[in-house]
Write a protein that holds these residues in place. Structure first.
Motif, short mmCIF file in Angstrom:
data_model
loop_
_atom_site.label_atom_id
_atom_site.label_comp_id
_atom_site.label_asym_id
_atom_site.label_seq_id
_atom_site.Cartn_x
_atom_site.Cartn_y
_atom_site.Cartn_z
N PRO A 344 -6.45 -46.32 6.90
CA PRO A 344 -5.74 -46.97 8.01
C PRO A 344 -4.28 -47.17 7.64
CG PRO A 344 -7.33 -48.49 6.97
CD PRO A 344 -7.51 -47.16 6.32
N THR A 345 -3.41 -47.17 8.63
CA THR A 345 -1.97 -47.22 8.35
C THR A 345 -1.31 -48.51 8.83
OG1 THR A 345 -1.56 -46.10 10.45
CG2 THR A 345 -1.75 -44.70 8.49
N GLY A 346 -2.13 -49.50 9.22
CA GLY A 346 -1.54 -50.75 9.70
C GLY A 346 -1.11 -50.66 11.15
N ASN A 347 -1.72 -49.73 11.91
CA ASN A 347 -1.36 -49.56 13.32
C ASN A 347 -2.49 -49.95 14.28
OD1 ASN A 347 0.38 -47.23 11.80
ND2 ASN A 347 1.45 -48.03 13.59
N GLY A 348 -3.50 -50.68 13.77
CA GLY A 348 -4.59 -51.11 14.64
C GLY A 348 -4.16 -52.35 15.42
N ARG A 349 -3.92 -52.20 16.71
CA ARG A 349 -3.38 -53.33 17.48
C ARG A 349 -4.17 -53.52 18.77
NH1 ARG A 349 3.01 -53.10 18.02
NH2 ARG A 349 2.60 -55.30 18.43
N ARG A 350 -4.17 -54.73 19.27
CA ARG A 350 -4.84 -55.07 20.52
C ARG A 350 -4.00 -56.08 21.27
NH1 ARG A 350 -10.19 -57.49 17.79
NH2 ARG A 350 -10.92 -57.71 19.94
N GLU A 351 -4.09 -56.06 22.60
CA GLU A 351 -3.30 -57.01 23.38
C GLU A 351 -3.79 -58.43 23.16
OE1 GLU A 351 -2.26 -56.09 27.54
OE2 GLU A 351 -2.94 -58.11 28.03
N SER A 352 -5.11 -58.60 23.06
CA SER A 352 -5.68 -59.93 22.86
C SER A 352 -7.11 -59.79 22.39
CB SER A 352 -5.66 -60.72 24.17
OG SER A 352 -6.74 -60.30 25.01
N TYR A 353 -7.76 -60.94 22.18
CA TYR A 353 -9.17 -60.95 21.77
C TYR A 353 -10.05 -60.25 22.80
CZ TYR A 353 -9.90 -64.59 25.26
OH TYR A 353 -9.97 -65.27 26.45
N VAL A 459 1.63 -54.17 24.25
CA VAL A 459 1.99 -54.80 22.98
C VAL A 459 3.50 -54.66 22.77
CG1 VAL A 459 -0.25 -54.41 21.85
CG2 VAL A 459 1.53 -52.70 21.63
N PRO A 460 4.12 -55.63 22.06
CA PRO A 460 5.55 -55.52 21.78
C PRO A 460 5.82 -54.45 20.73
CG PRO A 460 4.64 -57.53 20.79
CD PRO A 460 3.52 -56.89 21.56
N VAL A 461 6.84 -53.65 20.95
CA VAL A 461 7.20 -52.59 20.00
C VAL A 461 8.72 -52.51 19.85
CG1 VAL A 461 5.18 -51.12 20.47
CG2 VAL A 461 7.27 -50.83 21.81
N GLY A 462 9.16 -51.77 18.85
CA GLY A 462 10.57 -51.50 18.67
C GLY A 462 10.80 -50.00 18.63
N VAL A 463 12.02 -49.58 18.95
CA VAL A 463 12.41 -48.18 18.80
C VAL A 463 13.82 -48.12 18.23
CG1 VAL A 463 11.00 -47.32 20.72
CG2 VAL A 463 13.37 -47.98 21.13
#
Lengths: 479, 447
Positions: A344-353, A459-463
Motif C-alpha cells: 500500500p502507498t498511503g493512498n487509501g482514503r474515504r469521505e467518511s465512515y 476528499v480534499p486534495v492538492g495539485v
C-alpha cells in the motif's frame, strides 16, 4: 489512551479488546482482511454577503464503518451509533460477504509512532466568533477598496476538526487528528453593462491563524480579496476564445489540475487492477514526455491534501508515479495492493465512515524543469496561456480529459496579449502528456482549494506544477 | 443492516422528535425555527465479471435545524441522532445566531404558503430483497453485457441498489409534515476494446417502484451497445455545424437554464437572464411545464424544503419565461413571492415538436450528435458555454462514425433561441423530461 481513543472508544464503553473480539468474530468467516473505522468530526462555516453575515452553521458527524474483505469481495456496513451493539450488528452484516471457514488469524494491535505532518489542533477554537466575523468583514472591505467596479462580495470561511481511529485485522491500530481550514472570496464586478465574477481563496491543515500569515509580504486573507478582484477585472475585458488545436502554456500551481485529470486518476490502483485504465499494464513504459516527473506526496507539512496516516492507517508517503516519462507505480489502498501483490502507498482514503476506502490522490504535482517561464511563452508563435483553471473531469478508460480555464490569454509571437474568455480544453491523457515539450523551473503548489470526486465521494486534495508547454491541445473557444 | 422498525413507524417517532427539537429551540430563545430530518436505509450490491464485488448496507440519517432570533439566523446539523447530539445541535444553532447579522429578508416561509396537510404522491414502494436475490439480478444484468459481443472484454460491474427512507419537516408556524419514499436502481458499466482502443459506457434504470425498473438484461445490453458504439472514435475538424443533444443528455441544457433563473443567482446579479421574466428566451414552439404532483415520479414533492406547497406551473410558455425559481429568501430579496423551489425543481416536461429520434437525425442532416458532455465550462453570469463532447458524426441523416475529444461552444442565450426541434424520444429517468434537442449551429473545436 490518547484523546481520540477517549472520545471514540472510552466514551462509548469500548476498548481495544472489544475491537479485537469484533475482528475475531468477523474472521469466523472466510475473510482475508477486516477493519473498523471510527470517525467524529465537527465542521463550521460562515458566509458573509454584501455586509451581512448571512449564514453560520455547525455540523457534527460521528459513526463507525465495518469492512470485511474476502478475495475481491467487500462487505460493508456502518452506523451513526458508536456502541457495542451497533458495531456487532454492522460486523455481522459485513462478514455476510463470505462463507464460513476460518482462513487466517487476526494480528495483535500494534501502533507505530510517526512524526506529525500537521498538528493536532482544533481550528474552530483558534479564533473567537467575533474574530471570525471581523475577518470576513475585512476581506469584504479590502475587496471593495480594490476597485469601484466591485458590486458584490461574498466571503466564506470554514473549519473542520476531524478525529479518526482505524483498527484492522492486520494489526493496524492508529489514530489521527485532522484540522482543515478554508477561506474564499468571490466578487462580482460590473463595467459598461457587463458583469463577471472572480474568485480566490486558500486553505491548509492548520488553524485560522494561517490566513493572517504573510505570503509575498501580504496577509493571505487580504491577498485572496485582491486576487478575486484582479481575476474578475481580467475576465470582464476578455475577448472570445479561439477554437481548435494549438500550443497551450499552463501556468504554475493550480493548473496542475491537468496532472490530476490527465494522469492521476488513471494511476489509481483500483482501475489498474481491473484493467480499466488507459494506463493499465504500462509500468516501465514511457507514458509521458521525458520532461515529466510526477509524484503524489501526502507528506508536505500542513498541506490540504496531506495526511499523517491514510484512512487505513498507512502512513502517507512520497510516491513517484512517473519518472522522466517512465511509469513507475500506481497509488494503492490495502485491498488493491494485496490483490496486485504490491505494498500500500498511503493512498487509501474515504469521505467518511459511511463510505468505502479507495485509492485516492493526496498532493499530486510535477517536479520543476529547467526553463525560465518567460522562455516558454517566447517559444509560442500562436497559442494560449492559461494561468488559472476551474475544475476538470476524466474518463479513465479512454483517457479523455477536460479542464476549464478561468483565466487565459492569447500568446501571439511569443508575447502574452489579450485575455480570452474561459474555455474548455480537451485531450487524451497519454497523448497530451507526450506533447509536454518544455517544463519551467517555477514549481508551485495550489493555494489549498482542491476537492476531488470519485464514485460519489469527495476528499480534499492538492495539485501543483511548474509552468509547462503542451505542444498541441484542443481549445474549446467560439472563434 | 436495515433497522428492524418499519420506515412509517420510524417516521412517526421522528415526527415527535422534530416537535421536541422545535420546542427546545424555543426554550433556548429562538423566535422562529425549522427542523428537517431525513433517513435513508437500504442495500447496494455490485458484481464484477460474474463475482460479487461489494455488498453495502446503508443507513444514513441527518437532522438539520435553523433558528431565527430577532432577524439573525443560525444553523446546525448532526448525523448523530442521540439525545445529546440533538441538544448540542440546537445549542450550536442558537449560539451561531448570536453572531450572524440581522437580515430583514431571512426567516421562515410565509405561513399562508405552507403545505399543512400534503397529498400522498405514492412515492413509497419498499422492496423486500435478500442479498442473494439482489446479487442474482446484478449478475444477470452484467452477464447480458459481457456475453453480448466478443469486444466487451471487461466490465466495471453492475450495481443494484434499493433504498427506502423518509423526510420530516417541521417549523414554528406549526407545520409538521413528512413522507416516506423509496428509490430502486440498477446500473451497468461495460468496457469494450478492440486493438489499442478501449471505451466505457453505461446504462441504468431507476424508479420508485421496483416492479417498474427496466429488465436487467436490457440494461446490460444497452451498456454494452453504448460502449461498443464508441470504439474507433475520431476527432472532427474545427468548424461550425448543426448539433443535436441526445435526449439522455439534453436535460443538462435545461440544468444550466435552471441555474440562470434560480433566485440565488438572480439577486446576486449573477445570471444572463436577470431581466428575462416575461421575455421570449426560447423559440415560440417551446413550453416547459412543471408538474410536482405526478404519482410515483422521481422529482415529485407536495412541498419544498421550506414546507411551501408546490403547485403546477408553466416555467416557459410559448417560448416566454413565465416564472423564476425562488425560495422565500431570494423572493424577498427580489420583492417577489416564493415559487416553492427551495431544494430544486419538481418534474419538468419539455414540449416536443413531434419528430422521433430518427426523424430528428434526418432534420439534423449533416452534423454532430452529442451523447456525452464533460466538464463544467458554463458561466451563468454571461451565458458562455464551452464543454467537452463525444458522440457521432451524422451524414445525410445517418450515423457515420463515433466522435470524441471535441468541444462545443457558444452562448446559452443564443443557444436557447437556436433550438429548431425537440424530439418525442423523451427520457423519463430524471427530473427533466425532454426529448433530443436540435440546434441549428454551434462551434465545434477538434483538429
Amino acid at each position: 489512551m490518547n484523546n481520540v481513543e477517549r472520545e471514540l472508544l472510552a466514551e462509548s464503553q469500548l476498548d481495544k479488546s472489544f475491537l479485537n473480539e469484533t475482528l475475531q468474530g468477523i474472521y469466523q468467516r472466510n475473510i482475508d482482511f477486516a477493519d473498523l473505522y471510527f470517525q467524529a468530526s465537527s465542521h463550521e462555516s460562515w458566509l458573509l454577503e454584501d455586509g451581512v453575515v448571512k449564514e453560520g452553521s455547525y455540523n457534527i458527524e460521528r459513526g463507525v464503518g465495518v469492512r470485511a474483505i474476502s478475495g475481491e469481495k467487500t462487505g460493508f456496513a456502518y452506523s451513526d451509533d458508536i456502541s457495542p451493539v451497533a458495531i456487532t450488528k454492522a460486523a455481522d452484516a459485513a462478514k455476510g460477504i463470505a462463507n464460513s471457514g476460518n482462513s487466517a488469524t487476526v494480528h495483535a494491535f500494534k501502533t507505530d509512532k510517526h512524526a506529525l505532518i500537521y498538528q493536532s489542533i482544533n481550528p474552530i477554537d483558534s479564533l473567537t466568533q467575533e474574530q471570525k466575523i471581523t475577518m470576513l468583514h475585512e476581506v469584504e472591505a479590502h475587496a471593495r477598496q480594490q476597485d469601484q467596479r466591485v458590486k458584490q462580495v461574498i466571503v466564506s470561511l470554514s473549519g473542520v476538526f476531524e478525529k479518526i481511529l482505524v483498527a484492522a485485522s492486520d494489526g493496524t491500530y492508529a489514530t489521527d487528528i485532522r484540522p482543515l481550514v478554508r477561506l474564499n472570496c468571490s466578487v462580482l464586478v460590473e463595467s459598461n453593462g457587463k458583469r463577471e465574477r472572480g474568485s480566490a481563496g486558500g486553505g491548509a491543515r492548520t488553524d485560522y491563524s494561517y490566513f493572517f500569515e504573510a505570503e509575498n509580504n501580504k496577509a493571505r486573507y487580504l491577498a485572496y480579496a485582491e486576487e478575486a478582484v484582479r481575476q474578475a477585472l481580467v475576465n470582464i475585458v476578455a475577448i472570445e476564445s479561439p477554437a481548435g488545436a494549438m500550443p497551450v502554456v499552463l501556468g504554475s500551481g493550480w493548473p496542475g489540475v491537468l496532472l490530476h485529470e490527465a494522469v492521476g486518476h488513471g494511476l489509481e490502483g483500483d482501475f489498474n487492477r481491473k484493467g480499466s485504465s488507459a494506463f493499465s499494464g504500462k509500468i516501465g513504459q514511457q507514458v509521458t514526455s521525458k520532461h515529466c516527473t510526477i509524484v503524489d506526496d501526502g507528506t508536505i507539512a500542513n498541506r490540504r491534501g496531506s495526511l499523517n496516516i491514510d484512512d487505513e492507517g498507512t502512513p502517507a508517503q512520497y510516491n513517484v508515479l512517473i519518472e522522466k516519462g517512465i511509469l513507475k507505480g500506481y497509488m494503492q489502498d490495502k485491498h488493491n495492493a494485496a490483490l496486485m501483490g504490491v505494498n500500500p502507498t498511503g493512498n487509501g482514503r474515504r469521505e467518511s465512515y459511511a463510505h468505502l476506502p479507495m485509492p485516492r490522490m493526496t498532493n499530486t504535482y510535477m517536479l520543476a524543469g529547467e526553463h525560465q517561464p518567460e522562455d516558454i511563452i517566447k517559444s509560442v508563435k500562436k497559442g494560449i496561456y492559461a494561468p488559472h483553471f476551474a475544475g476538470g473531469q476524466v474518463d479513465i478508460t479512454s483517457g479523455k480529459f477536460v479542464f476549464t480555464s478561468a483565466e487565459a490569454y492569447l500568446i501571439e509571437n511569443g508575447e502574452i496579449t489579450s485575455p480570452v474568455k474561459g474555455a474548455t480544453l480537451i485531450g487524451s491523457g497519454p497523448e497530451a502528456m507526450q506533447k509536454v515539450s518544455m517544463v519551467g523551473n517555477d514549481l508551485a503548489l495550489d493555494a489549498g482549494v482542491g476537492v476531488c470526486g470519485k464514485d460519489g465521494q469527495s476528499v480534499p486534495v492538492g495539485v501543483g506544477q511548474p509552468t509547462l508547454k503542451v505542444d498541441e491541445m484542443t481549445v474549446g473557444g467560439t472563434q | 443492516m436495515t433497522d428492524s422498525i418499519s420506515i412509517p413507524k420510524q417516521m412517526e417517532q421522528v415526527e415527535s422528535r422534530v416537535a421536541e427539537v422545535l420546542s427546545l429551540a424555543k426554550s433556548l430563545g429562538a423566535d422562529g425555527a425549522e427542523v428537517s430530518m431525513s433517513k435513508q436505509q437500504g442495500l447496494s450490491v455490485s458484481t464484477r465479471l460474474g463475482e460479487v464485488e461489494t455488498v453495502e448496507f446503508t443507513n444514513d440519517g441527518a437532522l438539520g435545524i435553523t433558528v431565527y432570533q430577532q432577524g439573525r439566523k443560525g444553523s446546525a446539523s448532526t448525523a448523530d441522532l442521540s439525545d445529546g447530539a440533538l441538544k448540542q445541535a440546537v445549542q450550536a444553532a442558537v449560539n451561531i445566531a448570536k453572531y450572524t447579522s440581522v437580515d430583514e429578508f431571512s426567516g421562515l416561509a410565509d405561513k399562508e404558503l405552507l403545505s399543512m396537510s400534503p397529498i400522498d404522491l405514492d412515492l413509497y414502494h419498499p422492496k423486500e430483497l435478500s442479498t442473494d436475490e439482489a446479487i442474482a439480478i446484478a449478475k444477470t444484468c452484467e452477464n447480458a453485457a459481457l456475453s453480448s459481443d466478443q469486444r466487451i472484454t471487461n466490465s466495471d460491474g453492475a450495481t443494484l441498489a434499493c433504498f427506502e427512507g423518509f423526510k420530516v419537516y417541521g417549523n414554528s408556524h406549526g407545520q409538521l409534515v413528512g413522507y416516506p419514499s423509496s428509490r430502486h436502481s440498477l446500473s451497468c458499466v461495460a468496457i469494450a476494446s478492440e486493438g489499442e482502443d478501449m471505451q466505457r459506457d453505461y446504462d441504468y434504470t431507476i424508479n420508485r417502484d421496483f416492479a417498474l425498473l427496466a429488465q436487467a438484461e436490457k440494461v446490460g445490453i444497452n451498456a454494452a451497445n453504448e460502449a461498443l458504439s464508441r470504439l474507433h472514435a475520431r476527432k472532427l475538424p474545427t468548424g461550425k455545424v448543426p448539433v443535436m443533444f441526445r435526449a439522455d443528455i439534453a436535460n443538462t441544457f435545461f440544468g444550466h437554464f435552471i441555474a440562470a433563473i434560480s433566485g440565488g443567482n438572480l439577486y446576486r446579479q449573477s445570471s444572463f437572464l436577470l431581466d428575462a421574466l416575461g421575455q421570449p428566451i426560447f423559440p415560440e414552439f417551446l413550453t416547459i411545464k412543471e408538474r410536482p404532483h405526478i404519482k410515483k415520479a422521481l422529482a415529485s414533492s407536495a412541498f419544498d424544503s421550506e414546507g411551501v406547497a408546490t403547485v403546477d406551473r408553466d416555467i416557459v410558455k410559448d417560448g416566454v419565461l413565465e416564472s423564476f425559481l425562488l425560495t422565500s429568501y431570494s423572493a424577498r430579496k427580489l420583492g417577489m413571492q416564493t415559487t416553492g423551489h427551495a431544494g430544486g425543481i419538481h418534474n419538468w416536461q419539455v414540449s416536443s415538436t413531434g419528430g422521433d429520434f430518427n426523424q430528428m437525425l434526418k432534420q439534423l442532416g449533416t452534423g454532430l450528435l452529442v451523447t456525452e458532455l464533460m466538464g463544467q465550462g458554463v458561466n451563468v453570469v454571461n451565458g458562455d458555454y464551452s464543454r467537452g463532447a463525444a458522440g457521432f458524426w451524422v451524414e445525410n441523416g445517418e450515423i457515420a462514425y463515433p466522435v470524441s475529444e471535441v468541444t462545443i461552444a457558444g452562448n446559452l442565450a443564443n443557444m436557447f433561441k437556436q433550438i429548431v426541434a425537440v424530439g418525442n424520444d423523451i427520457d423519463m429517468k430524471g427530473s427533466i423530461r425532454t426529448g433530443s434537442l436540435l440546434l441549428d449551429e454551434m462551434q465545434v473545436a477538434g483538429n
